[in-house]
Write a protein that holds these residues in place. Structure first.
Motif, PDB file in Angstrom:
ATOM      1  N   THR A  29      92.836  13.207  55.068  1.00 50.63           N
ATOM      2  CA  THR A  29      92.536  14.235  53.987  1.00 50.63           C
ATOM      3  C   THR A  29      91.335  15.212  54.461  1.00 50.63           C
ATOM      4  O   THR A  29      91.847  16.546  54.141  1.00 50.63           O
ATOM      5  CB  THR A  29      92.070  13.668  52.693  1.00 50.63           C
ATOM      6  OG1 THR A  29      92.807  12.598  52.453  1.00 50.63           O
ATOM      7  CG2 THR A  29      91.676  14.528  51.691  1.00 50.63           C
ATOM      8  N   SER A  31      90.933  16.382  57.358  1.00 53.73           N
ATOM      9  CA  SER A  31      91.546  17.438  58.345  1.00 53.73           C
ATOM     10  C   SER A  31      92.336  18.520  57.774  1.00 53.73           C
ATOM     11  O   SER A  31      92.696  19.348  58.486  1.00 53.73           O
ATOM     12  CB  SER A  31      92.659  16.545  59.283  1.00 53.73           C
ATOM     13  OG  SER A  31      93.660  16.156  58.431  1.00 53.73           O
ATOM     14  N   SER A  32      92.511  18.392  56.535  1.00 50.87           N
ATOM     15  CA  SER A  32      93.301  19.470  55.771  1.00 50.87           C
ATOM     16  C   SER A  32      92.334  20.513  55.281  1.00 50.87           C
ATOM     17  O   SER A  32      92.793  21.541  54.616  1.00 50.87           O
ATOM     18  CB  SER A  32      94.304  19.082  54.824  1.00 50.87           C
ATOM     19  OG  SER A  32      93.725  18.317  53.692  1.00 50.87           O
ATOM     20  N   TYR A  33      91.102  19.968  55.370  1.00 56.03           N
ATOM     21  CA  TYR A  33      90.054  21.021  54.536  1.00 56.03           C
ATOM     22  C   TYR A  33      89.830  22.404  55.375  1.00 56.03           C
ATOM     23  O   TYR A  33      89.693  22.228  56.570  1.00 56.03           O
ATOM     24  CB  TYR A  33      88.780  20.144  54.257  1.00 56.03           C
ATOM     25  CG  TYR A  33      88.888  19.287  53.262  1.00 56.03           C
ATOM     26  CD1 TYR A  33      88.263  18.184  52.974  1.00 56.03           C
ATOM     27  CD2 TYR A  33      90.227  19.011  52.424  1.00 56.03           C
ATOM     28  CE1 TYR A  33      88.310  17.125  51.926  1.00 56.03           C
ATOM     29  CE2 TYR A  33      90.127  17.967  51.377  1.00 56.03           C
ATOM     30  CZ  TYR A  33      89.331  17.067  51.373  1.00 56.03           C
ATOM     31  OH  TYR A  33      89.302  15.926  50.358  1.00 56.03           O
ATOM     32  N   CYS A  34      89.371  23.120  54.715  1.00 51.84           N
ATOM     33  CA  CYS A  34      88.658  24.315  55.286  1.00 51.84           C
ATOM     34  C   CYS A  34      87.162  23.912  55.351  1.00 51.84           C
ATOM     35  O   CYS A  34      86.680  23.363  54.303  1.00 51.84           O
ATOM     36  CB  CYS A  34      88.840  25.857  54.577  1.00 51.84           C
ATOM     37  SG  CYS A  34      87.751  27.105  55.066  1.00 51.84           S
ATOM     38  N   VAL A  53      90.298  25.868  59.750  1.00 53.04           N
ATOM     39  CA  VAL A  53      91.278  25.542  58.876  1.00 53.04           C
ATOM     40  C   VAL A  53      91.993  24.530  59.729  1.00 53.04           C
ATOM     41  O   VAL A  53      92.077  24.344  60.887  1.00 53.04           O
ATOM     42  CB  VAL A  53      91.900  26.431  58.223  1.00 53.04           C
ATOM     43  CG1 VAL A  53      90.915  27.399  57.381  1.00 53.04           C
ATOM     44  CG2 VAL A  53      92.650  27.593  59.057  1.00 53.04           C
ATOM     45  N   ARG A  54      93.153  23.883  58.772  1.00 52.74           N
ATOM     46  CA  ARG A  54      94.151  23.184  59.349  1.00 52.74           C
ATOM     47  C   ARG A  54      94.557  23.692  60.891  1.00 52.74           C
ATOM     48  O   ARG A  54      94.690  25.041  60.818  1.00 52.74           O
ATOM     49  CB  ARG A  54      95.108  22.902  58.532  1.00 52.74           C
ATOM     50  CG  ARG A  54      96.180  21.916  58.950  1.00 52.74           C
ATOM     51  CD  ARG A  54      97.210  21.813  57.913  1.00 52.74           C
ATOM     52  NE  ARG A  54      96.792  21.512  56.607  1.00 52.74           N
ATOM     53  CZ  ARG A  54      97.553  21.329  55.749  1.00 52.74           C
ATOM     54  NH1 ARG A  54      98.864  21.271  55.690  1.00 52.74           N
ATOM     55  NH2 ARG A  54      96.911  21.036  54.324  1.00 52.74           N
ATOM     56  N   ASN A  55      94.862  23.052  61.765  1.00 44.44           N
ATOM     57  CA  ASN A  55      95.516  23.591  63.046  1.00 44.44           C
ATOM     58  C   ASN A  55      94.418  24.322  63.923  1.00 44.44           C
ATOM     59  O   ASN A  55      94.797  25.135  64.699  1.00 44.44           O
ATOM     60  CB  ASN A  55      96.642  24.426  62.919  1.00 44.44           C
ATOM     61  CG  ASN A  55      98.096  23.666  62.116  1.00 44.44           C
ATOM     62  OD1 ASN A  55      98.226  22.490  62.370  1.00 44.44           O
ATOM     63  ND2 ASN A  55      98.687  24.443  61.468  1.00 44.44           N
ATOM     64  N   ASP A  56      93.104  24.149  63.422  1.00 41.55           N
ATOM     65  CA  ASP A  56      92.187  24.609  64.105  1.00 41.55           C
ATOM     66  C   ASP A  56      91.981  26.268  64.418  1.00 41.55           C
ATOM     67  O   ASP A  56      91.421  26.660  65.452  1.00 41.55           O
ATOM     68  CB  ASP A  56      92.070  23.942  65.659  1.00 41.55           C
ATOM     69  CG  ASP A  56      91.585  22.615  65.437  1.00 41.55           C
ATOM     70  OD1 ASP A  56      91.850  21.743  66.307  1.00 41.55           O
ATOM     71  OD2 ASP A  56      90.995  22.062  64.541  1.00 41.55           O
ATOM     72  N   ASN A  74      88.323  15.508  64.316  1.00 43.15           N
ATOM     73  CA  ASN A  74      88.902  15.063  63.067  1.00 43.15           C
ATOM     74  C   ASN A  74      88.765  13.331  63.028  1.00 43.15           C
ATOM     75  O   ASN A  74      88.810  12.667  61.659  1.00 43.15           O
ATOM     76  CB  ASN A  74      90.521  15.193  62.715  1.00 43.15           C
ATOM     77  CG  ASN A  74      90.660  16.458  62.326  1.00 43.15           C
ATOM     78  OD1 ASN A  74      89.933  17.348  61.923  1.00 43.15           O
ATOM     79  ND2 ASN A  74      91.797  17.315  63.066  1.00 43.15           N
ATOM     80  N   ARG A 100      88.373  22.415  49.474  1.00 40.32           N
ATOM     81  CA  ARG A 100      89.524  21.449  49.780  1.00 40.32           C
ATOM     82  C   ARG A 100      90.973  22.038  49.727  1.00 40.32           C
ATOM     83  O   ARG A 100      92.010  21.640  50.256  1.00 40.32           O
ATOM     84  CB  ARG A 100      89.366  20.470  48.664  1.00 40.32           C
ATOM     85  CG  ARG A 100      88.418  19.477  49.084  1.00 40.32           C
ATOM     86  CD  ARG A 100      88.226  18.368  47.951  1.00 40.32           C
ATOM     87  NE  ARG A 100      88.045  18.990  46.515  1.00 40.32           N
ATOM     88  CZ  ARG A 100      88.153  18.395  45.401  1.00 40.32           C
ATOM     89  NH1 ARG A 100      88.400  16.942  45.446  1.00 40.32           N
ATOM     90  NH2 ARG A 100      87.988  19.018  44.322  1.00 40.32           N
TER      91      ARG A 100
END
Length: 125
Positions: A29, A31-34, A53-56, A74, A100
């Motif tokens: 969870t 890992s999906s947050y900003c 953000v997600r995907n760095d 993460n 989130r």
């Protein structure tokens, strides 16, 4: 809960690395947050410094671009801010923040839902 560490006092040109660990949330969870770093200098409002953000994918304020690097681990729910080439104007209280959902931006501090307690960075000339 967000817990920051790594602040301190350095001379101009020095380096510091801040850490912020999120607890109470699963790794998947989180890992999906900003996640972002903001700072507040004495007498000023809160200023966005860097976000990831997600995907760095990352973003930086113009004032720190090329000197600061944001990253995340993460596995540990931790975000870092590596600060190099520090200047006296970088002196501030630094805060970690989490948003989130939705698009996040350094200009939109009000959308970040969770904040750490802050860690002081002082740069002397």
């Amino acid at each position: 809960q967000l817990v920051e560490s790594g602040g301190g006092s350095v001379q101009a040109g020095g380096s510091l690395k801040l850490s912020c660990t999120a607890s109470g949330v699963s790794r998947l969870t989180a890992s999906s947050y900003c996640m972002a770093w903001f700072r507040q200098r004495s007498g000023n409002g809160r200023e966005g410094v860097a976000l990831i953000v997600r995907n760095d994918i990352t973003a930086y304020s113009d004032s720190v671009k090329g000197r600061f690097t944001i990253s995340r681990d993460n596995a540990d729910n931790t975000v870092y801010l590596e600060m190099n080439g520090l200047k006296p104007e970088d002196t501030a209280m630094y805060y970690c923040a989490v948003q989130r959902r939705g698009n996040c931006a350094l200009e939109s501090a009000a959308l970040f839902e969770y904040w750490g307690q802050g860690t002081q960075v002082t740069v002397s000339s």
